[in-house]
Design a protein around this motif. Structure first.
Motif, PDB file in Angstrom:
ATOM      1  N   ARG A 132       0.845  -1.186   0.000  1.00  7.46           N
ATOM      2  CA  ARG A 132       0.000   0.000   0.000  1.00  7.46           C
ATOM      3  C   ARG A 132       0.887   1.246   0.000  1.00  7.46           C
ATOM      4  N   GLU A 133       0.366   2.336  -0.446  1.00  7.49           N
ATOM      5  CA  GLU A 133       1.144   3.570  -0.559  1.00  7.49           C
ATOM      6  C   GLU A 133       1.667   4.036   0.794  1.00  7.49           C
ATOM      7  N   ASP A 134       0.852   3.827   1.859  1.00  3.55           N
ATOM      8  CA  ASP A 134       1.279   4.245   3.198  1.00  3.55           C
ATOM      9  C   ASP A 134       2.369   3.348   3.759  1.00  3.55           C
TER      10      ASP A 134
END
Length: 600
Positions: free
Chosen positions: A255-257
């Motif tokens: 995920r981007e986070d």
């Protein structure tokens, strides 16, 4: 009394002024001889006058005056050699006047003074002046014998002389002087020889202690090297898992986070790996164990690899990382040591990024000379960072040193990078130069000369990732569970399903029972290590099995690791923590070789 004490102290000071022990003896004897003959002249002068020998008495008084002047001059100027010459000349005149004026014959005293002159001139002034003064004294005496001795040679001692008290005293005194002179110098020579023997024995003992110290130092150095190798292995093994799992997680479309956290994790692990590598490289350089290779490589690809390796670090600080070079350089394939050049540039680039907060880091290459066989390049690594003060610029090249203590606290690091760069360049026959201005940036530059290799095909160039290597049959010999998990996950991303064994003996048995295209062999394993397992495999009766490709995967950095790998018949070497792109490139190379063999 005061004057005599002062003179005595000055004479004692003269004895200790010269570091040469022989000269000390010469000064000592000369001073004492002058004092003794002053006393003799003071005694004989009144005796000669009492016996109505005014001429001889006058000569004794003149001798007393001259001797006093000689001694005073020597004591107050320390020019004892000049006084020794004057004394020898004075004795020569005395002997001549004795033969030709006063006695008009060669008597015992003349012979005694001649012997004294011969000894004094040799012992005090050396053999050259000894021969000169001996000749100018003895030759006139020989001539006198030849032309004045008539029909025979005789020594003239008249009854008056024999009964004279002064004659007796001088006669005895001269013999005592000759004996003292011989005793004085031969005793000194004997003492000197004993001291030399003692020094030789002492030197021999010191040499033995030195040998023991050298052996102890070599053992200590070996122990330090082994310790660093062991510690490195223990640190690299978990680092391999941390960096490798970070790569796998990043490949696995997080995920981007999560991407930022994974990049921080990988960045920190790589920083720790850099610190370990710097300490180990410094140890290798200190031990003289660095080997310079001569293999072909493309300059362009090497610089691209360095750029790719530091691109993320530069982006995280919002820095512009650029490669600047002429198009002509991009086509160059040269013969040299790509590992050391990479190490030098990587240290300089890492330093530049570390000490630059805004702006740029440029890697540039300048073509200085080019002919059909050779090329000379000048490399520059420039930044817009904090710069280095003029008085600190030499300091940054010292081991474990940075330009200020606050630099370590703010930017980190061991202070070994530039020291390693300078040492490596020295091994490569080059040197580094620096231009820096505080708050305006720094540029490091160095020159390298290479032979050209026009027929080279870049072996280390990464092959396109679209190559399907899933058909490779791979055996992994690894005893560490974390590394096994890492290798399974990593190879699974390339659609590979390897077989796993946990020691070298199992690897040999597995390869005997099944067929593999490649063995990824850990070096340090229980039961049988990777070296012995590779040797066993190379001796198998089946030529196909014996010729299987073996790549060593190890965290060991022992000084002789490379030699042991080659001697064990291992084809290639990938250190842990390994670069996933490098491993992928080597797997693709094995796949291509197998494909070409099948087609052929």
């Amino acid at each position: 009394m005061f004057q005599f004490n002062t003179m005595e102290k000055r004479i004692e000071a003269m004895f200790s002024a010269d570091p040469d022990p022989i000269n000390k003896l010469r000064v000592k004897f000369l001073a004492r001889a002058l004092l003794a003959y002053m006393a003799l002249a003071a005694f004989t002068a009144p005796v000669f006058y009492y016996n109505d020998l005014q001429l001889l008495g006058g000569r004794s008084l003149i001798a007393l005056c001259f001797l006093t002047v000689f001694l005073a001059f020597m004591v107050y100027t320390s020019r004892w050699k000049l006084i020794a010459h004057i004394v020898c000349i004075f004795m020569t005149i005395f002997i001549w006047t004795n033969i030709f004026i006063f006695i008009q014959a060669v008597n015992v005293l003349s012979i005694q003074f001649t012997l004294l002159l011969v000894l004094v001139s040799h012992y005090i002034l050396g053999s050259r002046y000894g021969i000169i003064y001996s000749a100018i004294t003895v030759i006139p005496m020989i001539l006198y014998f030849t032309f004045g001795g008539q029909n025979y040679i005789y020594l003239k001692i008249t009854p008056t002389e024999a009964d004279n008290l002064s004659f007796t005293v001088v006669f005895i005194f001269n013999f005592l002087s000759i004996i003292y002179l011989q005793y004085h110098f031969f005793n000194a020579f004997d003492k000197t020889i004993k001291e030399l023997n003692f020094k030789q024995a002492e030197e021999k003992e010191l040499n033995e202690k030195l040998k023991i110290a050298i052996i102890a130092a070599e053992a200590s150095s070996k122990a330090k090297s082994n310790f660093l190798s062991t510690i490195s292995h223990e640190l690299r093994t978990p680092l391999n898992a941390v960096i490798g799992m970070s790569d796998i997680l990043l490949i696995d479309k997080p995920r981007e986070d999560q991407v930022e956290n994974l990049n921080i994790l990988k960045f920190s692990a790589n920083n720790l790996l850099d610190l370990i590598n710097n300490v180990l490289d410094f140890n290798k350089i200190e031990s003289g164990k660095i080997e310079i290779e001569q293999i072909p490589f493309p300059v362009d690809e090497l610089l691209k690899n360095i750029h790719n390796g530091f691109r993320n670090k530069a982006q995280q600080k919002d820095l512009s990382l650029n490669i600047l070079m002429d198009e002509e350089i991009r086509k160059l394939n040269v013969i040299g040591d790509p590992t050391r050049l990479t190490q030098i540039l990587a240290n300089l680039v890492e330093n530049a990024i570390k000490f630059t907060t805004t702006g740029f880091v440029n890697i540039s290459v300048e073509l200085l000379e080019l002919d059909q066989e050779n090329v000379r390049l000048r490399f520059h690594v420039a930044d817009s960072g904090i710069g280095i003060p003029t008085d600190k610029q030499e300091l940054v090249f010292h081991s474990f040193t940075q330009s200020a203590s606050s630099t370590t606290r703010k930017f980190g690091g061991t202070g070994l990078g530039l020291s390693i760069v300078r040492s490596l360049l020295k091994l490569l026959g080059s040197e580094i130069s620096m231009k820096s201005e505080v708050y305006k940036g720094t540029t490091f530059s160095f020159e390298m000369a290479y032979r050209l290799d026009v027929s080279y095909y870049a072996e280390n160039t990464a092959l396109p990732e679209e190559i399907d290597i899933s058909s490779l049959r791979i055996l992994i010999a690894e005893d560490n569970e974390m590394n096994i998990l890492l290798m399974r996950k990593l190879l699974a991303t390339w659609h590979l399903q390897p077989s796993i064994v946990k020691n070298g003996l199992e690897a040999v048995k597995a390869h005997e029972e099944h067929t593999f295209d490649l063995i990824l062999m850990d070096i340090h394993m229980p039961v049988m290590d990777g070296y012995d397992a590779s040797i066993k495999i190379r001796t198998l009766t089946d030529p196909d099995k014996a010729g299987v490709k073996i790549i060593a995967l190890t965290a060991s950095v022992a000084m002789d690791a490379k030699e042991k790998v080659l001697s064990a018949g291992i084809d290639d070497f990938v250190p842990k923590p390994f670069n996933t792109k490098e491993l992928r490139s080597k797997l693709e190379k094995v796949w291509l070789e197998i494909s070409q063999k099948k087609q052929g």
